[in-house]
Each structure stands twice: as C-alpha cells, then as structure tokens.
Design a protein around this motif. Structure first.
Motif, PDB file in Angstrom:
ATOM      1  N   ARG A  62      -5.421   1.127 -13.040  1.00  0.00           N
ATOM      2  CA  ARG A  62      -5.912  -0.001 -12.345  1.00  0.00           C
ATOM      3  C   ARG A  62      -5.712  -0.817 -11.650  1.00  0.00           C
ATOM      4  NH1 ARG A  62      -7.632   0.927 -18.199  1.00  0.00           N
ATOM      5  NH2 ARG A  62      -9.334   1.779 -17.998  1.00  0.00           N
ATOM      6  N   ALA A  63      -4.306  -1.374 -11.593  1.00  0.00           N
ATOM      7  CA  ALA A  63      -4.135  -2.977 -11.094  1.00  0.00           C
ATOM      8  C   ALA A  63      -3.761  -1.739 -10.188  1.00  0.00           C
ATOM      9  CB  ALA A  63      -2.375  -2.348 -12.131  1.00  0.00           C
ATOM     10  N   GLN A  64      -2.812  -0.419  -9.796  1.00  0.00           N
ATOM     11  CA  GLN A  64      -2.425   0.302  -8.404  1.00  0.00           C
ATOM     12  C   GLN A  64      -3.347   1.001  -7.825  1.00  0.00           C
ATOM     13  OE1 GLN A  64       0.171  -0.282  -7.248  1.00  0.00           O
ATOM     14  NE2 GLN A  64       0.833  -1.328  -8.505  1.00  0.00           N
ATOM     15  N   GLN A  65      -5.162   0.422  -8.081  1.00  0.00           N
ATOM     16  CA  GLN A  65      -6.215   1.032  -7.369  1.00  0.00           C
ATOM     17  C   GLN A  65      -6.232   1.459  -5.918  1.00  0.00           C
ATOM     18  OE1 GLN A  65      -9.348   0.480  -9.693  1.00  0.00           O
ATOM     19  NE2 GLN A  65     -10.745   2.073  -8.486  1.00  0.00           N
ATOM     20  N   PRO A  66      -6.033  -0.645  -5.609  1.00  0.00           N
ATOM     21  CA  PRO A  66      -6.158  -0.357  -3.907  1.00  0.00           C
ATOM     22  C   PRO A  66      -5.315   0.403  -3.457  1.00  0.00           C
ATOM     23  CG  PRO A  66      -6.559  -2.478  -5.282  1.00  0.00           C
ATOM     24  CD  PRO A  66      -5.847  -1.471  -6.581  1.00  0.00           C
ATOM     25  N   CYS A  67      -4.399   0.520  -4.145  1.00  0.00           N
ATOM     26  CA  CYS A  67      -3.038   1.416  -3.096  1.00  0.00           C
ATOM     27  C   CYS A  67      -2.891   2.953  -2.861  1.00  0.00           C
ATOM     28  CB  CYS A  67      -1.476   1.029  -4.059  1.00  0.00           C
ATOM     29  SG  CYS A  67      -1.561  -1.026  -3.715  1.00  0.00           S
ATOM     30  N   LEU A  68      -4.016   3.623  -3.836  1.00  0.00           N
ATOM     31  CA  LEU A  68      -4.233   4.640  -4.496  1.00  0.00           C
ATOM     32  C   LEU A  68      -4.511   5.747  -3.553  1.00  0.00           C
ATOM     33  CD1 LEU A  68      -6.187   5.070  -7.864  1.00  0.00           C
ATOM     34  CD2 LEU A  68      -3.223   5.167  -7.876  1.00  0.00           C
ATOM     35  N   CYS A  69      -5.083   4.969  -2.456  1.00  0.00           N
ATOM     36  CA  CYS A  69      -5.663   5.967  -0.580  1.00  0.00           C
ATOM     37  C   CYS A  69      -4.742   6.339   0.345  1.00  0.00           C
ATOM     38  CB  CYS A  69      -6.950   5.080   0.079  1.00  0.00           C
ATOM     39  SG  CYS A  69      -8.258   6.107  -1.097  1.00  0.00           S
ATOM     40  N   GLN A  70      -3.353   5.090   0.021  1.00  0.00           N
ATOM     41  CA  GLN A  70      -1.985   4.795   0.933  1.00  0.00           C
ATOM     42  C   GLN A  70      -0.965   5.359   0.422  1.00  0.00           C
ATOM     43  OE1 GLN A  70      -0.187   1.031   0.760  1.00  0.00           O
ATOM     44  NE2 GLN A  70       2.010   1.559   0.607  1.00  0.00           N
TER      45      GLN A  70
END
Length: 100
Positions: A62-70
């Motif tokens: 959840r914390a890293q969700q904005p980074c998953l596409c990266q």
C-alpha cells in the motif's frame, strides 16, 4: 518612457516567479523518487515464493503502490511486479490491478 519601465519591471518579476516555481517543482521531484524504495517490499519476498501474504507485506504494498508502475517498467524489477504471483499477492492485499 516612464510607462515602459513599470511594464518591464512586471515582466522581469513574472519571469523570476516562473523560474522560482520551476526550481521548486524540480527540487520536489527527487523527494518523490526517493520515497520509491523497492527494498521496502522485502516483507513480500516469502509471498512471492509461494508463502503466505502477511500484513507487513500488504502494508508495504500500500505504501509503495504509487511506485509499482515505475517498478514494472524497470527491467530489474519487472519480472517480480508483472508476474502472476505478484498479481495474486496484490489481490490478496485488496489492492486494485495496476493500470500502467
């Protein structure tokens, strides 16, 4: 000619404000990138190897969700993020399917 100076001053101030805004935006970008840390997903290692999905794993996802596409675009991490096991782990954590 006195009317030309105030408009020149306004133009210079406007350009200075635009430059300052651009510098602030560029300075903020490294901080955003610094918050993306694939090593923080280490609690999911066991789940990716067929183990149980833990609360710690889900919290980090959840914390890293904005980074998953990266991560999905990075050749070093893409096989972990794009694989079917990773998709089942994110689903088990209640996260939506990535739309990169």
């Amino acid at each position: 000619m006195a009317t030309g100076k105030p408009s020149a001053t306004i133009t210079v101030l406007a350009l200075a404000l635009c430059a300052a805004a651009a510098i602030l935006l560029l300075a903020a970008r490294p901080a955003d990138a610094a918050s993306c840390n694939p090593a923080s997903l280490s609690p999911c290692g066991g789940a990716l190897l067929g183990g149980a999905v833990t609360q710690g794993c889900c919290a980090q996802l959840r914390a890293q969700q904005p980074c998953l596409c990266q991560y999905a675009r990075n050749p070093n991490y893409s096989r972990y993020v794009n694989g079917p096991v990773a998709q089942s782990v994110t689903k088990a954590c209640g996260l939506p399917k990535m739309k990169c």
